[in-house]
Motif scaffolding. Structure first.
Motif, PDB file in Angstrom:
ATOM      1  N   GLU A 134      31.421  11.970 -12.996  1.00 60.70           N
ATOM      2  CA  GLU A 134      30.245  12.674 -13.136  1.00 60.70           C
ATOM      3  C   GLU A 134      30.324  14.473 -12.871  1.00 60.70           C
ATOM      4  O   GLU A 134      29.837  15.366 -12.615  1.00 60.70           O
ATOM      5  CB  GLU A 134      29.973  12.521 -11.702  1.00 60.70           C
ATOM      6  CG  GLU A 134      29.821  11.038 -11.757  1.00 60.70           C
ATOM      7  CD  GLU A 134      29.005  10.544  -9.775  1.00 60.70           C
ATOM      8  OE1 GLU A 134      28.991  11.504  -9.526  1.00 60.70           O
ATOM      9  OE2 GLU A 134      28.900   9.269 -10.127  1.00 60.70           O
ATOM     10  N   VAL A 135      31.302  15.197 -13.320  1.00 58.00           N
ATOM     11  CA  VAL A 135      31.904  16.799 -13.455  1.00 58.00           C
ATOM     12  C   VAL A 135      31.672  17.166 -14.709  1.00 58.00           C
ATOM     13  O   VAL A 135      31.914  16.658 -16.083  1.00 58.00           O
ATOM     14  CB  VAL A 135      32.921  17.068 -13.059  1.00 58.00           C
ATOM     15  CG1 VAL A 135      33.768  18.352 -13.609  1.00 58.00           C
ATOM     16  CG2 VAL A 135      33.556  16.778 -11.528  1.00 58.00           C
ATOM     17  N   ASP A 136      30.585  17.994 -15.101  1.00 56.61           N
ATOM     18  CA  ASP A 136      29.908  18.666 -15.770  1.00 56.61           C
ATOM     19  C   ASP A 136      30.562  19.696 -16.530  1.00 56.61           C
ATOM     20  O   ASP A 136      31.877  19.851 -15.603  1.00 56.61           O
ATOM     21  CB  ASP A 136      29.114  19.329 -15.866  1.00 56.61           C
ATOM     22  CG  ASP A 136      27.384  18.568 -15.998  1.00 56.61           C
ATOM     23  OD1 ASP A 136      27.151  17.415 -15.994  1.00 56.61           O
ATOM     24  OD2 ASP A 136      26.539  18.849 -14.747  1.00 56.61           O
ATOM     25  N   ARG A 137      30.821  20.590 -17.430  1.00 59.22           N
ATOM     26  CA  ARG A 137      31.383  21.379 -17.859  1.00 59.22           C
ATOM     27  C   ARG A 137      31.314  22.525 -17.038  1.00 59.22           C
ATOM     28  O   ARG A 137      32.594  23.510 -17.024  1.00 59.22           O
ATOM     29  CB  ARG A 137      30.734  22.896 -19.129  1.00 59.22           C
ATOM     30  CG  ARG A 137      30.701  21.287 -20.778  1.00 59.22           C
ATOM     31  CD  ARG A 137      30.903  21.778 -22.108  1.00 59.22           C
ATOM     32  NE  ARG A 137      29.224  21.364 -22.640  1.00 59.22           N
ATOM     33  CZ  ARG A 137      28.806  21.826 -22.606  1.00 59.22           C
ATOM     34  NH1 ARG A 137      28.957  22.796 -23.611  1.00 59.22           N
ATOM     35  NH2 ARG A 137      27.590  20.771 -23.149  1.00 59.22           N
ATOM     36  N   ASP A 138      30.554  22.701 -15.770  1.00 55.90           N
ATOM     37  CA  ASP A 138      30.849  24.129 -15.506  1.00 55.90           C
ATOM     38  C   ASP A 138      31.824  23.967 -13.911  1.00 55.90           C
ATOM     39  O   ASP A 138      31.708  24.850 -13.062  1.00 55.90           O
ATOM     40  CB  ASP A 138      29.449  24.637 -14.923  1.00 55.90           C
ATOM     41  CG  ASP A 138      29.022  22.924 -14.107  1.00 55.90           C
ATOM     42  OD1 ASP A 138      29.446  22.118 -13.666  1.00 55.90           O
ATOM     43  OD2 ASP A 138      28.185  23.666 -13.299  1.00 55.90           O
ATOM     44  N   SER A 174      27.493  16.924 -11.280  1.00 54.79           N
ATOM     45  CA  SER A 174      26.592  16.697 -12.119  1.00 54.79           C
ATOM     46  C   SER A 174      25.174  16.680 -10.861  1.00 54.79           C
ATOM     47  O   SER A 174      23.995  17.376 -11.260  1.00 54.79           O
ATOM     48  CB  SER A 174      26.375  15.171 -13.257  1.00 54.79           C
ATOM     49  OG  SER A 174      25.990  14.186 -12.695  1.00 54.79           O
ATOM     50  N   TRP A 175      25.465  16.151 -10.406  1.00 58.05           N
ATOM     51  CA  TRP A 175      24.336  16.344  -8.723  1.00 58.05           C
ATOM     52  C   TRP A 175      24.144  17.711  -7.584  1.00 58.05           C
ATOM     53  O   TRP A 175      23.418  16.633  -6.890  1.00 58.05           O
ATOM     54  CB  TRP A 175      24.281  14.256  -7.916  1.00 58.05           C
ATOM     55  CG  TRP A 175      26.018  14.618  -8.103  1.00 58.05           C
ATOM     56  CD1 TRP A 175      26.988  13.862  -8.342  1.00 58.05           C
ATOM     57  CD2 TRP A 175      26.405  15.135  -6.766  1.00 58.05           C
ATOM     58  NE1 TRP A 175      27.753  13.476  -8.136  1.00 58.05           N
ATOM     59  CE2 TRP A 175      27.678  14.511  -6.606  1.00 58.05           C
ATOM     60  CE3 TRP A 175      26.638  16.106  -5.696  1.00 58.05           C
ATOM     61  CZ2 TRP A 175      29.086  14.584  -5.698  1.00 58.05           C
ATOM     62  CZ3 TRP A 175      26.866  15.950  -4.873  1.00 58.05           C
ATOM     63  CH2 TRP A 175      28.079  15.738  -4.972  1.00 58.05           C
TER      64      TRP A 175
END
Length: 81
Positions: free
Chosen positions: A56-60, A64-65
């Motif tokens: 669930e980890v985004d590029r940043d 995501s939540w």
């Protein structure tokens, strides 16, 4: 649904390190109860929880939540004049 916990297979935690953290008792109970319901050790369950969180980890680099707009960038300390 499995109700008895089991030990992990011999040698599968050889390179693991210990993770210590303080959490509210209800959160600890929740994790231990989930592991028991899953029929695995709490260590194995935590590995699965963390593996899921990684998906669930985004590029940043944040989940995501996670809403970082609610986290203050600096402490609200008044400047000295």
């Amino acid at each position: 649904m499995a109700t008895s916990s089991r030990r992990r297979l011999r040698g599968t935690a050889r390179d693991n390190v210990q993770l210590n953290t303080l959490v509210p008792q209800q959160d600890k109970d929740f994790v231990f109860d989930l592991a028991k319901r899953m029929g695995m050790s709490t260590g194995e369950a935590m590995e699965l929880f963390i593996a899921h969180l990684r998906t669930e980890v985004d590029r940043d680099g944040l989940p995501s939540w996670f809403n970082c707009r609610n986290v203050p960038e600096a402490l609200p300390i008044a400047k000295a004049s």
